[in-house]
Design a protein around this motif. Structure first.
Motif, short mmCIF file in Angstrom:
data_model
loop_
_atom_site.label_atom_id
_atom_site.label_comp_id
_atom_site.label_asym_id
_atom_site.label_seq_id
_atom_site.Cartn_x
_atom_site.Cartn_y
_atom_site.Cartn_z
N GLU A 82 -91.75 -37.53 21.24
CA GLU A 82 -92.38 -36.77 20.16
C GLU A 82 -91.29 -36.22 19.24
OE1 GLU A 82 -96.18 -34.60 19.12
OE2 GLU A 82 -95.86 -35.91 20.81
N LYS A 83 -91.48 -36.31 17.93
CA LYS A 83 -90.50 -35.78 16.99
C LYS A 83 -90.52 -34.26 17.03
CE LYS A 83 -91.25 -37.15 12.88
NZ LYS A 83 -91.48 -37.67 11.55
N PRO A 84 -89.34 -33.63 16.92
CA PRO A 84 -89.32 -32.17 16.87
C PRO A 84 -89.98 -31.68 15.58
CG PRO A 84 -87.15 -33.06 16.43
CD PRO A 84 -88.03 -34.21 16.82
N GLN A 85 -90.60 -30.51 15.65
CA GLN A 85 -91.28 -29.97 14.48
C GLN A 85 -90.65 -28.66 14.03
OE1 GLN A 85 -95.22 -30.92 16.55
NE2 GLN A 85 -95.77 -30.63 14.41
N ILE A 86 -89.47 -28.36 14.55
CA ILE A 86 -88.75 -27.16 14.15
C ILE A 86 -87.38 -27.61 13.66
CG2 ILE A 86 -87.68 -25.01 14.92
CD1 ILE A 86 -89.92 -24.73 16.95
N GLY A 87 -86.98 -27.09 12.50
CA GLY A 87 -85.68 -27.44 11.95
C GLY A 87 -85.05 -26.28 11.23
N GLU A 88 -83.76 -26.40 10.95
CA GLU A 88 -83.02 -25.34 10.27
C GLU A 88 -82.92 -25.66 8.78
OE1 GLU A 88 -78.59 -23.30 10.24
OE2 GLU A 88 -79.13 -24.68 11.85
N VAL A 89 -83.24 -24.69 7.96
CA VAL A 89 -83.19 -24.85 6.50
C VAL A 89 -81.73 -24.88 6.06
CG1 VAL A 89 -83.83 -23.83 4.28
CG2 VAL A 89 -85.39 -23.66 6.23
N ILE A 90 -81.34 -25.93 5.31
CA ILE A 90 -79.97 -26.00 4.82
C ILE A 90 -79.90 -25.91 3.29
CG2 ILE A 90 -79.07 -27.22 6.82
CD1 ILE A 90 -79.10 -29.77 5.13
N ALA A 91 -81.05 -26.02 2.60
CA ALA A 91 -81.09 -25.85 1.15
C ALA A 91 -82.50 -25.49 0.72
CB ALA A 91 -80.64 -27.12 0.45
N VAL A 92 -82.60 -24.62 -0.28
CA VAL A 92 -83.90 -24.16 -0.79
C VAL A 92 -83.97 -24.47 -2.28
CG1 VAL A 92 -85.42 -22.15 -1.08
CG2 VAL A 92 -83.93 -22.29 0.91
N GLY A 93 -85.15 -24.91 -2.73
CA GLY A 93 -85.37 -25.26 -4.13
C GLY A 93 -85.35 -24.06 -5.07
N THR A 94 -85.68 -24.30 -6.32
CA THR A 94 -85.56 -23.30 -7.37
C THR A 94 -86.78 -22.39 -7.54
OG1 THR A 94 -86.34 -24.93 -8.98
CG2 THR A 94 -83.96 -24.72 -8.70
N ASP A 95 -87.85 -22.66 -6.81
CA ASP A 95 -89.08 -21.87 -6.91
C ASP A 95 -88.83 -20.44 -6.41
OD1 ASP A 95 -91.97 -21.63 -7.38
OD2 ASP A 95 -92.12 -21.48 -5.20
N GLU A 96 -89.08 -19.44 -7.26
CA GLU A 96 -88.80 -18.04 -6.91
C GLU A 96 -89.64 -17.55 -5.74
OE1 GLU A 96 -88.95 -15.52 -10.33
OE2 GLU A 96 -87.49 -16.74 -11.42
N ASP A 97 -90.92 -17.94 -5.69
CA ASP A 97 -91.78 -17.52 -4.59
C ASP A 97 -91.26 -18.08 -3.26
OD1 ASP A 97 -93.46 -16.11 -6.26
OD2 ASP A 97 -94.81 -17.82 -6.57
N LEU A 98 -90.82 -19.32 -3.28
CA LEU A 98 -90.28 -19.95 -2.07
C LEU A 98 -89.00 -19.26 -1.62
CD1 LEU A 98 -90.37 -22.28 0.01
CD2 LEU A 98 -89.06 -23.64 -1.60
N GLN A 99 -88.14 -18.90 -2.57
CA GLN A 99 -86.87 -18.24 -2.23
C GLN A 99 -87.08 -16.85 -1.62
OE1 GLN A 99 -84.56 -18.37 -5.83
NE2 GLN A 99 -83.95 -20.50 -5.49
#
Length: 90
Positions: free
Chosen positions: A34-51
């Motif tokens: 089974e593929k893992p479904q948890i990962g570490e964020v290494i880059a975030v996009g430009t969307d202010e709400d997401l940041q």
């Protein structure tokens, strides 16, 4: 090469699977796991709400078939949209 996601996308580092061996000595290949479904964020996009929600270094839980897998410099990465993120893992 570095990936810089745009808009509401993030780049997640997918954990590498370790080859497993059963008690009887049978090796289970990566394709059967089974593929893992948890990962570490290494880059975030430009969307202010997401940041405001996600930052580099956070661990996120994402959908089983979510995102686009890419390989950059021998490292498996996953590009996810904001809608693919299910939860932050603490």
């Amino acid at each position: 090469m570095k990936l810089k996601p745009i808009e509401d996308h993030i780049v997640v580092k997918v954990p590498t699977a370790v080859e497993e061996k059963t008690v009887g000595g049978i090796i289970i290949p990566d394709t059967a796991k089974e593929k893992p479904q948890i990962g570490e964020v290494i880059a975030v996009g430009t969307d202010e709400d997401l940041q405001k929600i996600v930052k580099v270094g956070d661990k996120v839980l994402y959908g089983k078939y979510a995102g686009t897998e890419v390989e950059v410099e021998g490292e498996k990465l996953l590009i996810l949209s904001k809608d693919d993120i299910l939860a932050l893992v603490e």
